[in-house]
Design an enzyme around this catalytic site. Structure first.
Site, PDB file in Angstrom:
ATOM      1  CE1 TYR A 201       0.466  -3.238  -8.072  1.00 60.67           C
ATOM      2  CE2 TYR A 201       0.182  -4.820  -6.308  1.00 60.67           C
ATOM      3  CZ  TYR A 201       0.899  -3.814  -6.897  1.00 60.67           C
ATOM      4  OH  TYR A 201       2.041  -3.364  -6.318  1.00 60.67           O
ATOM      5  CG  HIS A 330       7.100   4.220  -7.612  1.00 62.36           C
ATOM      6  ND1 HIS A 330       6.034   4.780  -8.252  1.00 62.36           N
ATOM      7  CD2 HIS A 330       6.934   2.879  -7.730  1.00 62.36           C
ATOM      8  CE1 HIS A 330       5.251   3.832  -8.741  1.00 62.36           C
ATOM      9  NE2 HIS A 330       5.779   2.659  -8.440  1.00 62.36           N
ATOM     10  CB  VAL A 358      10.457   0.475  -5.479  1.00 63.51           C
ATOM     11  CG1 VAL A 358      11.463   0.115  -6.571  1.00 63.51           C
ATOM     12  CG2 VAL A 358      10.312   1.987  -5.347  1.00 63.51           C
ATOM     13  CG  HIS A 359       6.591  -3.437  -8.266  1.00 72.51           C
ATOM     14  ND1 HIS A 359       5.734  -3.133  -9.288  1.00 72.51           N
ATOM     15  CD2 HIS A 359       5.917  -3.140  -7.119  1.00 72.51           C
ATOM     16  CE1 HIS A 359       4.595  -2.692  -8.790  1.00 72.51           C
ATOM     17  NE2 HIS A 359       4.675  -2.677  -7.488  1.00 72.51           N
TER      18      HIS A 359
HETATM   19 FE   LIG Z   1       2.599   1.029  -4.734  1.00 67.50          FE
END
Ligand SMILES: [Fe+2]
Ligand SMILES: *[C@@H]1O[C@H](CO)[C@@H](O)[C@H](O)[C@H]1NC(C)=O
Ligand SMILES: *[C@@H]1O[C@H](CO)[C@@H](O)[C@H](O)[C@H]1NC(C)=O
Ligand SMILES: *[C@@H]1O[C@H](CO)[C@@H](O)[C@H](O)[C@H]1NC(C)=O
Ligand SMILES: *[C@@H]1O[C@H](CO)[C@@H](O)[C@H](O)[C@H]1NC(C)=O
Ligand SMILES: *[C@@H]1O[C@H](CO)[C@@H](O)[C@H](O)[C@H]1NC(C)=O
Ligand SMILES: *[C@@H]1O[C@H](CO)[C@@H](O)[C@H](O)[C@H]1NC(C)=O
Length: 471
Positions: A201, A330, A358-359
């Protein structure tokens, strides 16, 4: 019943089918009621212990390894030196022949990204290793030398047990560190990580973008220097930034993370396959062209034919963007790839598909949605015992933010979903059985917050869905 409907669909059953599909849509699986500790998602600061730079002149850092060939007898060793290129040579020896030291020479690359200049990124492949053997290796020869070790996998075979860890969307928040720690301490002892994409990230940190790739490399070294992580590319690896003149997609990622793609006749590091123990693992690239006739598509259509379930009973596919996802994040981003590839997955009996992006965590029933042909209107997922289970394991920690907003009601294809950080283990026992478990970070290391006994789709294709038991 739904399977029956998909396979044979006499017109006079239409009213019945509509009633059934209504029922089907309205009876979803389990949405976990687990209440996690509310934590602020905080990125670990630059001076955190996990980011410390190894001491010594030109000391190798960010050491990481991955499989280096098709069958597990080679390992790619990568590391970065900051002061000067230094040596590309790795010294290595097997634990049972300490006196016989081997040398392997590799290459060094560098890249620039906006105003960042990378360190010297070394990649060296160790070939012709013995199966099932512990090897020690040393990098940084000539200056500060650091020593690590790894285990090669057992020889490929249909009943060879093997334990894969699953981590996705890891990032470098405090939650990320918790996920990695829990994976390391899980008594199931994962032997190789299938990493489902989105590594550091880094672009969330304006102007120190690539420094945050370096911190991530140092953070995960404690695991990935000792066991291979099988890399999948995520959207956070694209690094397409025309506003700062960076228009070559995947530049940092492809310089830092090598994959053994040529061994499976792939022409790109972003899609490839490996065999390991009793598994054939196909890695797909959600962010490279995959439409009909593209290089990835041509490769895939050849590769799927090569899978030999007598040799490797378990067929696993890894990608970043999930096809079946019931979160309002998403949503449907994997849809175009699903439409293209899902008929192949069903025909060739893929056992399981792991994705991230997807977190949160989610596991589906065995479903397919391949009957639609533009005009027939049959466009609802149906239970299909030939289809894979889809698992979203994008809950590594990212920048500390969870996907919590879910579609309601929970769709029937969704067997279990929960917004918590964690990791998973896919523990292959033999050609018929594998045990899957998901471990949320709030529990003790050995607690299975969700689990499923997988029955192999080729050798034991009976229904393996189970009424969920919540823990
Ligand atoms: Fe991603
Ligand atoms: C680093 O290693 C090179 C090659 O062995 C050697 O020439 C050089 O003197 C070393 N530098 C330091 C500072 O140790
Ligand atoms: C990360 O986790 C490790 C192992 O649990 C621990 O030793 C370390 O202090 C943690 N670091 C941070 C910044 O949380
Ligand atoms: C890169 O540019 C940014 C913005 O101009 C600046 O803050 C940063 O210090 C620069 N970094 C380097 C390594 O020059
Ligand atoms: C599949 O693997 C088995 C076991 O290694 C081997 O005997 C067989 O010839 C292979 N089949 C094909 C079509 O290659
Ligand atoms: C959840 O997502 C839906 C669809 O995007 C949106 O309409 C809704 O406002 C969101 N709910 C919350 C609490 O954010
Ligand atoms: C395969 O493993 C499962 C689970 O451990 C076990 O119950 C089963 O008996 C094994 N099958 C064979 C043929 O050994």
């Amino acid at each position: 019943m739904s399977l029956f409907l998909r396979l044979s669909f006499p017109g006079f059953l239409l009213p019945l089918a509509l009633v059934l599909s209504f029922l089907f849509l309205c009876h979803g699986g389990t949405t976990s009621t687990f209440v996690r500790n509310v934590q602020k998602g905080i990125t670990m600061p630059l001076d955190s212990d996990v980011f410390s730079v190894p001491s010594g002149y030109n000391a190798p850092q960010q050491v990481h390894i991955t499989q280096g060939d098709l069958v597990g007898k080679a390992v790619i060793i990568s590391w970065i030196t900051e002061d000067e290129p230094g040596s590309n040579t790795v010294r290595y020896w097997s634990a049972n022949s300490k006196q016989k030291k081997n040398l392997a020479k590799g290459e060094v690359v560098t890249y620039r990204f906006f105003n960042y200049s990378s360190g010297f990124i070394h990649h060296t492949t160790l070939n012709n290793l013995e199966y099932n053997t512990k090897y020690y290796y040393e990098v940084g020869l000539g200056n500060t030398t650091r020593q690590f070790w790894f285990m090669t996998p057992p020889e490929i075979g249909p009943d060879v047990p093997y334990t894969f860890g699953l981590i996705g969307d890891l990032g470098q928040s405090y939650d990320s560190n918790k996920t990695l720690s829990h994976y390391e301490l899980n008594p199931k002892n994962g032997q190789t990580v299938l990493f489902v994409g989105d590594l550091s990230y880094a672009e969330n940190f304006p102007y120190d973008v690539n420094l945050r790739r370096d911190t991530w490399g140092r953070f995960v070294e404690r695991s990935v220097a000792y066991q291979p992580w099988i890399w999948t590319v995520g959207n956070h690896e694209i690094d397409f930034a025309p506003e700062i003149g960076e228009t070559e997609p995947f530049k940092p990622y492809s310089n830092r993370y090598y994959t053994p793609y040529k061994a499976s006749q792939s022409t790109s590091p972003f899609w490839y396959s490996i065999k390991r123990a009793s598994a054939h693992i196909i890695v797909l690239a959600s962010y490279s062209a995959y439409g009909k006739y593209t290089p990835q598509n041509q490769w895939f259509e050849q590769e799927i034919l090569k899978v030999n379930r007598t040799e490797t009973p378990w067929l696993i596919v890894v990608m970043h963007a999930p096809w079946y996802n019931s979160y309002n994040y998403h949503y449907m981003e994997g849809e175009t790839m699903r439409v293209m590839y899902e008929p192949w997955f069903v025909e060739y009996k893929v056992d399981v598909v792991f994705a991230g992006h997807v977190h949160a965590y989610e596991r589906t029933e065995r479903v397919s949605n391949i009957a639609y042909n533009v005009v027939n209107g049959i466009c609802t997922p149906v239970k299909d015992l030939l289809a894979p289970v889809y698992i979203t394991i994008g809950d590594g920690g990212n920048v500390g933010r969870l996907a919590t907003n879910m579609t309601e009601p929970q769709p029937e294809y969704s067997a279990f979903r929960e917004s918590s950080f964690g990791h998973a283990i896919f523990d292959i026992k033999n050609r018929t059985h594998a045990h899957f478990s998901w471990h949320r970070n709030q529990d003790g290391y050995s607690i299975e917050a969700d689990y499923l006994w997988f029955f192999n789709r080729f050798w034991h294709p009976v229904d393996d869905s189970t009424p969920h038991v919540s823990h």
